[in-house]
Design a protein around this motif. Structure first.
Motif, PDB file in Angstrom:
ATOM      1  N   THR A 226       0.830  -1.208   0.000  1.00 59.54           N
ATOM      2  CA  THR A 226       0.000   0.000   0.000  1.00 59.54           C
ATOM      3  C   THR A 226       0.860   1.252   0.000  1.00 59.54           C
ATOM      4  N   LEU A 227       1.906   1.255   0.818  1.00 58.37           N
ATOM      5  CA  LEU A 227       2.808   2.404   0.862  1.00 58.37           C
ATOM      6  C   LEU A 227       3.581   2.540  -0.454  1.00 58.37           C
ATOM      7  N   ALA A 228       3.972   1.409  -1.035  1.00 60.76           N
ATOM      8  CA  ALA A 228       4.659   1.450  -2.329  1.00 60.76           C
ATOM      9  C   ALA A 228       3.751   2.053  -3.398  1.00 60.76           C
ATOM     10  N   LEU A 229       2.479   1.634  -3.403  1.00 61.48           N
ATOM     11  CA  LEU A 229       1.523   2.161  -4.376  1.00 61.48           C
ATOM     12  C   LEU A 229       1.351   3.664  -4.202  1.00 61.48           C
ATOM     13  N   SER A 230       1.337   4.123  -2.958  1.00 62.86           N
ATOM     14  CA  SER A 230       1.204   5.549  -2.689  1.00 62.86           C
ATOM     15  C   SER A 230       2.365   6.338  -3.291  1.00 62.86           C
ATOM     16  N   GLU A 231       3.583   5.794  -3.181  1.00 62.14           N
ATOM     17  CA  GLU A 231       4.752   6.474  -3.748  1.00 62.14           C
ATOM     18  C   GLU A 231       4.672   6.531  -5.279  1.00 62.14           C
ATOM     19  N   TYR A 232       4.269   5.428  -5.889  1.00 58.46           N
ATOM     20  CA  TYR A 232       4.167   5.413  -7.356  1.00 58.46           C
ATOM     21  C   TYR A 232       3.059   6.338  -7.848  1.00 58.46           C
ATOM     22  N   GLU A 233       1.947   6.398  -7.116  1.00 57.97           N
ATOM     23  CA  GLU A 233       0.875   7.325  -7.491  1.00 57.97           C
ATOM     24  C   GLU A 233       1.366   8.763  -7.384  1.00 57.97           C
ATOM     25  N   ASP A 234       2.148   9.048  -6.354  1.00 55.58           N
ATOM     26  CA  ASP A 234       2.701  10.391  -6.187  1.00 55.58           C
ATOM     27  C   ASP A 234       3.656  10.733  -7.333  1.00 55.58           C
ATOM     28  N   LEU A 235       4.486   9.748  -7.727  1.00 52.52           N
ATOM     29  CA  LEU A 235       5.384   9.961  -8.865  1.00 52.52           C
ATOM     30  C   LEU A 235       4.597  10.245 -10.139  1.00 52.52           C
ATOM     31  N   LEU A 236       3.490   9.521 -10.315  1.00 54.39           N
ATOM     32  CA  LEU A 236       2.675   9.715 -11.509  1.00 54.39           C
ATOM     33  C   LEU A 236       2.051  11.104 -11.523  1.00 54.39           C
ATOM     34  N   ASP A 237       1.570  11.568 -10.359  1.00 55.26           N
ATOM     35  CA  ASP A 237       1.017  12.918 -10.262  1.00 55.26           C
ATOM     36  C   ASP A 237       2.067  13.969 -10.596  1.00 55.26           C
ATOM     37  N   THR A 238       3.272  13.783 -10.044  1.00 56.30           N
ATOM     38  CA  THR A 238       4.357  14.741 -10.272  1.00 56.30           C
ATOM     39  C   THR A 238       4.729  14.806 -11.750  1.00 56.30           C
ATOM     40  N   MET A 239       4.803  13.644 -12.391  1.00 60.68           N
ATOM     41  CA  MET A 239       5.167  13.617 -13.812  1.00 60.68           C
ATOM     42  C   MET A 239       4.101  14.281 -14.674  1.00 60.68           C
ATOM     43  N   GLU A 240       2.845  14.092 -14.306  1.00 58.05           N
ATOM     44  CA  GLU A 240       1.770  14.743 -15.057  1.00 58.05           C
ATOM     45  C   GLU A 240       1.893  16.260 -14.947  1.00 58.05           C
ATOM     46  N   GLN A 241       2.213  16.744 -13.764  1.00 57.95           N
ATOM     47  CA  GLN A 241       2.385  18.184 -13.573  1.00 57.95           C
ATOM     48  C   GLN A 241       3.578  18.706 -14.370  1.00 57.95           C
ATOM     49  N   ARG A 242       4.661  17.910 -14.419  1.00 57.15           N
ATOM     50  CA  ARG A 242       5.837  18.327 -15.188  1.00 57.15           C
ATOM     51  C   ARG A 242       5.525  18.416 -16.677  1.00 57.15           C
ATOM     52  N   VAL A 243       4.730  17.463 -17.171  1.00 52.17           N
ATOM     53  CA  VAL A 243       4.351  17.489 -18.587  1.00 52.17           C
ATOM     54  C   VAL A 243       3.502  18.724 -18.886  1.00 52.17           C
TER      55      VAL A 243
END
Length: 645
Positions: A226-243
Motif C-alpha cells: 500500500t505504501l509502495a503504491l502511494s509512492e508510485y501514485e505520487d510519482l505519476l502525479d508529479t510527472m503529469e504536472q511536469r508534462v
C-alpha cells in the motif's frame, strides 16, 4: 523534415486520469525527443546523452554469432556532453552493482569526488568493500554488518563539520541494511539523508526522483504494498504536472527538461505491479475482472510506450544506444505482463506468447547491435542474459504446471505430462540453465566448451551450411577475443567496467530455479535418481548467498565470511528457495520410503514462507494458499537502472 508524433495516451487508474506519454521524433536523425513525454505536437525537444552508429534494420544475417562475443565488450564514452541533468556524467569509481529485481544501490548516486573523500576514512572504506568488492571473493574478515554500522556511526561523528559527506554516509547505511534485509532501517536512513539534504538546500531534483523510486521499491520488497503504491501514485502525479508545465513553457518558447519514457513506463509499471501484489496477497476472490483489467492495462500501456519509443529511436542513427535501453526495459515489462496474465486470469497461452515476444526482442537487440557494429556494454549484456534466462524459466514453469504452489493443485501436479509438453518444458528449462552457467562461470566459447547447439535433440534437416557458417562465426569471434586479450597498448583495449561480485552471487542463487525445473523434468520422465542429484544442487545454489540466513541457524547476525544462506535481501530469491524445496518434496512423496524427507522439505519451505520471506509476500490465508512463485520474476525497474556507467 518529417515528424512523426505519438499521440498522448490517457487511461484511468484508481479514478484519476493519467497523462502517460507522447513523443515527437524526427525521421532524419535531427534533434528529437522520442524518449521524452511531452504534449507538444508542433515542435521537438532535445535529446540527451545519445551517441551511436547508424542502425541498419533492413535484414539480419541468417546465422548470428554467439552472444558470448558481446559479453566481453564494455561501454563507450559519449562524444557529446550531456544535454540534460544526469546522475553522473563520467564512469563511477565504484563497480557496477548487480542489476537484479531486488537491487537498490543508493550509493551509486554519489559523485566520484564524494566517493574519493569518503574512502579516505577506513571506517567507510570497509563498508564500501562489503558493498562493492571487486575481488573474486568477498572480504575475508569476520566483521559483522553490525560492526560496520558502528564504524559508520564513528565516521559520521568525524564528518559532522562537512555536511555533504556526513549526509552521504546515510546512503551507505541504507545499502548495508538493504543487503541484510533490514528494510525498516534502510528506509529510516533514506529519510535521514533526505532530511539533511533539505537542510543543506542542495537536493538535486534528479537525485530526489531516483530516491523516491528507491523508496517505493523498498516498500515493495518489504511487503508494504500500500505504501509502495502511494509512492508510485505520487510519482505519476508529479510527472503529469511536469508534462503540463512543459507544455506551457513550450508555448512560451522556453526550454525545460521533459519526462523520459523510461521514467513514465517505470512509474506506470510500478502502479500496476503493486496493485497486482496487493491482489495476490489477499483472498483470490477479491481479484475482480475490473481490478484485473486495470492492473493489466497499466502494465500493458507501459510496455507499448517502450516498444513504440524503441521503434522511433531506431529511425535515428544517434539514438541506437537509447534503443537498447528501451528494448531492455520493454523485455522486463513483457515479463511482468506475462506474469499478470498468468496469475490474475490464468491465461497461460497469452503469458507464453508475451514471454516469447520478450525473447525475440532480446534477439533483435543483439541483431541490431551486430548490424551496426555497436559494442553493447558488458553489464547491459549480462543484464539482458539474466532476463533471457528468467523468461525461459517462466515458460518451463507454466508448461510443467508449477505456477501455483497451493495444496489444491498438488493432485494435478502428480499427473503425467504429455510427451510433447514435457519436451518443450525441458528445452526451455535447459536453455535457462545454460545461460546461468555462462553468467556464473563465463562464456563457454572462452572456456573451450561447446555452446550446446549441437545437442542430440536438434534435427538434422540438411542444415550443414548453417552449421558451417556458425562454426566460422565462432572461429572469427574467438580470434577477436584473443586480439583484445593480447593487445599490449592499453589504448587499444576497450575500457573495462568493473562489476560487483554480487552479480555472480545473485545469479548463482537464481540458477536454483532452473536446476529445479530441469530436475522436475527428469522426475516426470521417470529418472528419479538424476532428478534428486539436480535437486540437491538446486538446494545448495539457493542457500549460497553471501549475506544470507541458514535454515538451521537461530542467529540473526549476518557475518560476511560465514553468513551464506538464503538471501534475506530478496523476496525473489526467497521464493525460489521455497519452490525448489516444494518441488523436491513432490519427488520424495512419489518415492517409496521417502515421506520423511518430503515432510522435512515441506517444513523448510514453510519456514522460508513464514519467517524468511517478508510477511507481505505470504498470503493472508497461509494454510490454504501460497503466493505463486511466478512473482519471483517480477521486476520494478527504475530510471537509475539505465544510468549506470
Amino acid at each position: 523534415m518529417m515528424i512523426r508524433t505519438v499521440q498522448s495516451r490517457i487511461i484511468r487508474l484508481g479514478g484519476h486520469h493519467r497523462l502517460l506519454a507522447s513523443a515527437s521524433v524526427t525521421a532524419d536523425g535531427g534533434a528529437s525527443g522520442h524518449h521524452l513525454l511531452t504534449t507538444s505536437t508542433s515542435s521537438t525537444t532535445s535529446i540527451s546523452h545519445v551517441k551511436l552508429t547508424p542502425p541498419s534494420l533492413s535484414h539480419h544475417p541468417t546465422t548470428q554469432p554467439s552472444r558470448s562475443f558481446w559479453s566481453s565488450s564494455s561501454s563507450q564514452e559519449d562524444d557529446e556532453p550531456l544535454k540534460s541533468t544526469a546522475v553522473k556524467s563520467t564512469t563511477s569509481l565504484l563497480p557496477v552493482p548487480p542489476l537484479t529485481p531486488s537491487n537498490i544501490s543508493a550509493t551509486s548516486l554519489l559523485s566520484n569526488s564524494t566517493i574519493t573523500s569518503l574512502q579516505s576514512l577506513p571506517e567507510i572504506k570497509s563498508a564500501l568493500d562489503i558493498l562493492y568488492s571487486t575481488k573474486n571473493h568477498h572480504p575475508t574478515t569476520n566483521t559483522s554488518i553490525q560492526q560496520v554500522h558502528s564504524n559508520l556511526q564513528r565516521a559520521r561523528d568525524i564528518l559532522q563539520s562537512i555536511p555533504e559527506l556526513h549526509s552521504s554516509t546515510y546512503l551507505i547505511s541504507m545499502d548495508l541494511y538493504t543487503l541484510s534485509g533490514q528494510y525498516d532501517l534502510a528506509l529510516e536512513n533514506l529519510a535521514r539523508y533526505n532530511h539533511h539534504s533539505l537542510q543543506q538546500k542542495k537536493g538535486n531534483k534528479r537525485t530526489l526522483l531516483h530516491l523516491q523510486f528507491l523508496k517505493a521499491k523498498l516498500y515493495l520488497l518489504s511487503g508494504q504494498f500500500t505504501l509502495a503504491l502511494s509512492e508510485y501514485e505520487d510519482l505519476l502525479d508529479t510527472m503529469e504536472q511536469r508534462v503540463q508545465r512543459q507544455m506551457k513553457n513550450q508555448q512560451r518558447s522556453e526550454v525545460q527538461r521533459g519526462v523520459s519514457v523510461i521514467e513514465g513506463a517505470a512509474t506506470l509499471s510500478g502502479v500496476g505491479l503493486t496493485k497486482l501484489l496487493l491482489v495476490l496477497h489477499q483472498d483470490s476472490t477479491t481479484a475482480t475482472t475490473t481490478s484485473a483489467n486495470e492492473i493489466i492495462e497499466a502494465i500493458e500501456t507501459s510496455t507499448e510506450m517502450l516498444l513504440e519509443s524503441r521503434r522511433d529511436a531506431l529511425r535515428s542513427p544517434k539514438h541506437a544506444e537509447l534503443a537498447i535501453d528501451l528494448g531492455i526495459a520493454a523485455s522486463i515489462s513483457l515479463t511482468n505482463l506475462g506474469i499478470a496474465h498468468c496469475t490474475l486470469l490464468g491465461n497461460k497461452v497469452k503469458s507464453i506468447e508475451l514471454w516469447k515476444q520478450g525473447l525475440d526482442l532480446l534477439d533483435t537487440i543483439l541483431g541490431d547491435a551486430m548490424n551496426t557494429a555497436m559494442i553493447i556494454p558488458r553489464h547491459k549484456f549480462i543484464w539482458m542474459e539474466s532476463i533471457r534466462a528468467r523468461l525461459h524459466c517462466d515458460i518451463a514453469c507454466l508448461l510443467l504446471g508449477l505456477e501455483h504452489d497451493d495444496d489444491k493443485s498438488s493432485a494435478k501436479k502428480k499427473q503425467k505430462l504429455e510427451e510433447d509438453t514435457l519436451k518443450h518444458a525441458s528445452e526451455a528449462a535447459k536453455k535457462g540453465l545454460d545461460i546461468y552457467d555462462e553468467l556464473i562461470n563465463g562464456a563457454k566459447i572462452l572456456r573451450g566448451e561447446s555452446d550446446g547447439s549441437g545437442s542430440d535433440d536438434t534435427t538434422q534437416d540438411g542444415n550443414d551450411d548453417d552449421d558451417d557458417n556458425k562454426k566460422e562465426w565462432e572461429r572469427i569471434l574467438q580470434e577477436e577475443v584473443k586480439k583484445k586479450q593480447q593487445a599490449e597498448d592499453d589504448d587499444e583495449k576497450p575500457p573495462e567496467v568493473a562489476l560487483s561480485p554480487l552479480w555472480i552471487d545473485y545469479h548463482r542463487c537464481e540458477s536454483a530455479r532452473a536446476l529445479g525445473l530441469v530436475a522436475h523434468c527428469y522426475a516426470q520422465a521417470g529418472a528419479a535418481v538424476t532428478s534428486e542429484g539436480l535437486f540437491q544442487s538446486a538446494l545448495d545454489a539457493s542457500s549460497s548467498y553471501p549475506f544470507g540466513q541458514s535454515l538451521r541457524s537461530n542467529s540473526n547476525v549476518v557475518v560476511v565470511d560465514d553468513g551464506k544462506g538464503i538471501a534475506q535481501s530478496s523476496p525473489n530469491l526467497g521464493l525460489i528457495a521455497r519452490d525448489v524445496r516444494l518441488w523436491y518434496a513432490m519427488l520424495c512423496n512419489n518415492w517409496e520410503k521417502r515421506k520423511g524427507d518430503a515432510d522435512r522439505l515441506l517444513a523448510d519451505a514453510q519456514t522460508i514462507d513464514t519467517e524468511m520471506i517478508f510477511q507481505g509476500y505470504s498470503s493472508e490465508e497461509e494454510e490454504k494458499k501460497r503466493v505463486s512463485g511466478m512473482i519471483s520474476s517480477l521486476w520494478l525497474f527504475s530510471p537509475l537502472d539505465f544510468e549506470r556507467k
